[in-house]
Design a protein around this motif. Structure first.
Motif, PDB file in Angstrom:
ATOM      1  N   GLU A  97      -2.951   5.366   0.978  1.00 26.20           N
ATOM      2  CA  GLU A  97      -3.947   4.299   1.167  1.00 26.20           C
ATOM      3  C   GLU A  97      -4.013   3.872   2.635  1.00 26.20           C
ATOM      4  OE1 GLU A  97      -3.845   2.004  -3.143  1.00 26.20           O
ATOM      5  OE2 GLU A  97      -2.118   1.801  -1.781  1.00 26.20           O
TER       6      GLU A  97
ATOM      7  N   LYS B 262      -7.419  -1.416  -3.336  1.00 24.61           N
ATOM      8  CA  LYS B 262      -6.485  -2.524  -3.075  1.00 24.61           C
ATOM      9  C   LYS B 262      -6.813  -3.250  -1.764  1.00 24.61           C
ATOM     10  CE  LYS B 262      -2.421  -0.475  -3.786  1.00 24.61           C
ATOM     11  NZ  LYS B 262      -0.964  -0.325  -3.912  1.00 24.61           N
TER      12      LYS B 262
ATOM     13  N   PHE C 164       0.830  -1.201   0.000  1.00 26.71           N
ATOM     14  CA  PHE C 164       0.000   0.000   0.000  1.00 26.71           C
ATOM     15  C   PHE C 164       0.862   1.248   0.000  1.00 26.71           C
ATOM     16  CE2 PHE C 164      -2.601  -3.217   2.178  1.00 26.71           C
ATOM     17  CZ  PHE C 164      -3.738  -3.175   1.394  1.00 26.71           C
TER      18      PHE C 164
ATOM     19  N   ARG D 287     -12.666   3.926  -1.559  1.00 29.83           N
ATOM     20  CA  ARG D 287     -11.614   4.943  -1.544  1.00 29.83           C
ATOM     21  C   ARG D 287     -10.213   4.377  -1.786  1.00 29.83           C
ATOM     22  NH1 ARG D 287     -12.379   8.253   3.812  1.00 29.83           N
ATOM     23  NH2 ARG D 287     -10.560   9.329   2.960  1.00 29.83           N
ATOM     24  N   ALA D 288     -10.000   3.115  -1.407  1.00 32.44           N
ATOM     25  CA  ALA D 288      -8.689   2.465  -1.577  1.00 32.44           C
ATOM     26  C   ALA D 288      -8.936   1.023  -2.012  1.00 32.44           C
ATOM     27  CB  ALA D 288      -7.889   2.540  -0.276  1.00 32.44           C
TER      28      ALA D 288
END
Length: 193
Positions: A19, A121, A15, A118-119
């Motif tokens: 993130e 991954k 990350f 929003r993130a």
């Protein structure tokens, strides 16, 4: 406060700091005293908790009124009723209780969805966590069905090396599916070897 959880989640996916900052901003810190039932059977589970410090048990009560421990969660582990209450949107069939004074970082289903938006991954990271949990659960089921008590206890010690010093023996026996008296005999036999 977030270094422990960031290190844990970053084992599976790399990350950016941005993130991780988003992830950390959605977490809630909770301090929960020993012997607190965080979730009762029949309630909706509205949290997933990462254990910063402490020991938790997840259990159900069987038809004969006996507690059957499904999981111990200690430092760096996650606990919640993911499989039933959160993902199936049905009342929980388990209890979650702190066995020590605990510290957690938690989030609820809404903030988890916000995290994924929003993130993105993090969705992969949590999928990997769930896959690992499934593998551990299947391995435990196999061991419970197929292995003798001594092997089950030795496997338990490998998985949870610090737990025997932290919880009552009858909790470990419940997890292994044997009586506390039989566990005492197994431990004595191991000590002689």
């Amino acid at each position: 406060m977030y270094s422990q959880i960031n290190k844990s989640i970053s084992r599976y996916v790399t990350f950016t700091q941005q993130e991780l900052d988003i992830f950390n901003s959605l977490l809630e810190y909770r301090k929960v005293p020993k012997k607190t039932i965080m979730l009762h059977e029949g309630e909706m589970c509205n949290f997933e908790a990462f254990v910063i410090k402490g020991c938790v048990r997840k259990y159900y009560i069987d038809a004969n009124g006996f507690e059957v421990i499904l999981q111990f969660a200690i430092e760096d582990a996650w606990v919640g009723d993911n499989s039933f209450s959160i993902y199936e949107d049905k009342p929980s069939r388990v209890f979650i209780e702190t066995l020590e004074d605990c510290e957690f970082l938690t989030f609820n289903p809404e903030t988890k969805e916000e995290l994924f938006e929003r993130a993105p991954k993090f969705e992969r990271a949590f999928r990997i966590l769930i896959q690992r949990h499934l593998t551990i659960t299947q391995d435990r089921l196999f061991n419970t069905i197929s292995k003798p008590a001594m092997e089950k206890y030795l496997d338990f010690l490998e998985l949870y090396p610090t737990v025997p010093q932290r919880v009552a023996q009858h909790y470990i026996a419940s997890y292994l599916g044997i009586s506390a008296e039989f566990l005492s005999k197994v431990r004595a036999k191991i000590a002689k070897q």
